[in-house]
Enzyme design. Sequence first.
Site, PDB file in Angstrom:
ATOM      1  N   CYS A   6      32.271  57.769  35.710  1.00  0.00           N
ATOM      2  CA  CYS A   6      32.394  56.684  36.678  1.00  0.00           C
ATOM      3  C   CYS A   6      31.032  56.302  37.241  1.00  0.00           C
ATOM      4  O   CYS A   6      30.297  57.166  37.733  1.00  0.00           O
ATOM      5  CB  CYS A   6      33.322  57.132  37.808  1.00  0.00           C
ATOM      6  SG  CYS A   6      33.355  56.037  39.235  1.00  0.00           S
ATOM      7  N   TRP A   8      42.837  61.088  38.787  1.00  0.00           N
ATOM      8  CA  TRP A   8      41.819  61.827  38.063  1.00  0.00           C
ATOM      9  C   TRP A   8      42.271  63.287  37.980  1.00  0.00           C
ATOM     10  O   TRP A   8      42.865  63.819  38.924  1.00  0.00           O
ATOM     11  CB  TRP A   8      40.488  61.761  38.798  1.00  0.00           C
ATOM     12  CG  TRP A   8      39.811  60.430  38.768  1.00  0.00           C
ATOM     13  CD1 TRP A   8      39.955  59.415  39.669  1.00  0.00           C
ATOM     14  CD2 TRP A   8      38.875  59.961  37.790  1.00  0.00           C
ATOM     15  NE1 TRP A   8      39.167  58.344  39.317  1.00  0.00           N
ATOM     16  CE2 TRP A   8      38.488  58.647  38.159  1.00  0.00           C
ATOM     17  CE3 TRP A   8      38.323  60.520  36.637  1.00  0.00           C
ATOM     18  CZ2 TRP A   8      37.583  57.897  37.426  1.00  0.00           C
ATOM     19  CZ3 TRP A   8      37.415  59.769  35.905  1.00  0.00           C
ATOM     20  CH2 TRP A   8      37.054  58.484  36.289  1.00  0.00           C
ATOM     21  N   TYR A  24      32.654  44.302  36.183  1.00  0.00           N
ATOM     22  CA  TYR A  24      34.109  44.442  36.301  1.00  0.00           C
ATOM     23  C   TYR A  24      34.772  43.079  36.478  1.00  0.00           C
ATOM     24  O   TYR A  24      35.862  42.836  35.964  1.00  0.00           O
ATOM     25  CB  TYR A  24      34.459  45.355  37.472  1.00  0.00           C
ATOM     26  CG  TYR A  24      34.216  46.816  37.186  1.00  0.00           C
ATOM     27  CD1 TYR A  24      35.219  47.606  36.627  1.00  0.00           C
ATOM     28  CD2 TYR A  24      32.990  47.399  37.462  1.00  0.00           C
ATOM     29  CE1 TYR A  24      34.998  48.948  36.362  1.00  0.00           C
ATOM     30  CE2 TYR A  24      32.753  48.738  37.185  1.00  0.00           C
ATOM     31  CZ  TYR A  24      33.765  49.510  36.636  1.00  0.00           C
ATOM     32  OH  TYR A  24      33.541  50.829  36.353  1.00  0.00           O
TER      33      TYR A  24
END
Length: 347
Positions: A57, A90, A188
Amino acid sequence: MSEQAEHSTGGVYSSKGKEYARDTRYLPTRLKRAVAPGEDAVAIEPGRYRLIAARACPWANRAIIDRRLLGLEDALSLGLPGPTHDADSWTFDLDPGGVDPVLGIHKLKDAYLARDPQYPRGITVPAIVDTTTGAVVTNDFAQITLDFATEWKDFHRPGAPDLYPEALRDEMDQVMRRVYTEINNGVYRCGFAGTQESYDAAYDRLFAALDWVEERLTTRRYLMGEHITEADVRLFTTLVRFDAVYHNHFKTNRNKLIEMPALWGYARDLFQTPGFGDTVDFEQIKQHYYVVHSDLNPLQIVPKGPDLSGWLTDHDRGSLGGSPFGDGTPPGPVRPAERAPHTILES
């Protein structure tokens, strides 16, 4: 956007025009050196808190870099979720038994629920967890790294760089804001655009900003001048993912990073600086985006490329003057337990 993508990016579509909009409602609690009465903050205690930050990430990668640059390893332990996750959370797939060895949990979601049993938003990284309660203290990624540079100073290593120098903060805040809105989030906005019109607008915004930093970095070694700052950390984590993921996966394909001379030299300069490239795992990065974003890549095939050897080539950025750590020193070797499994750097 799929539920998986929402947990991955911390963002959701806005209902208006199908434009990508990041959910920025984070847990606002801070970790501070001194806490005023009534303040939404807790006092820093070395060894009590654990940083959960997936290498895949970009937002979490910032925190991993800053922790290493500043030498906070002894004060703040590090937990590393795997690069892929389910629609729920996660997960700690890289640890024996799939369980974080300190928190004793398989899903990061459990730490969020320990904070708020009705926690309504995405399970995001980075997150700082109180090991005595098992609850998330904060997941405000932007504030976490600013506090590393300021509130955690008592625990910085000797020779640690000043990543948020007071004399530069006004300009830095403006630069970092533009980097965030137009570049970090801009990729994004392209990748998850819901219409051709929103994609076209996002694409134009992104490359206008990349052209701006290309020009800025033509005459200065780092974003703020002669030494690395938090602004460089924030730009780097997008640049290092650009050719490997964003150019193809997010359709940010006007050109590759390697085709922008100043940015490519700058990115290599940082990558080869201790604390930056030694936190990067390209395999985990690719696995995350191409597997988790199944709405964008339904077959979940992970590309074998690109060729990464260019990251280790000469950049000649030293000719612009400056030095990464100013009067300070680089961090020491990466601790063996924290070495990126697929690093392309030599030991």
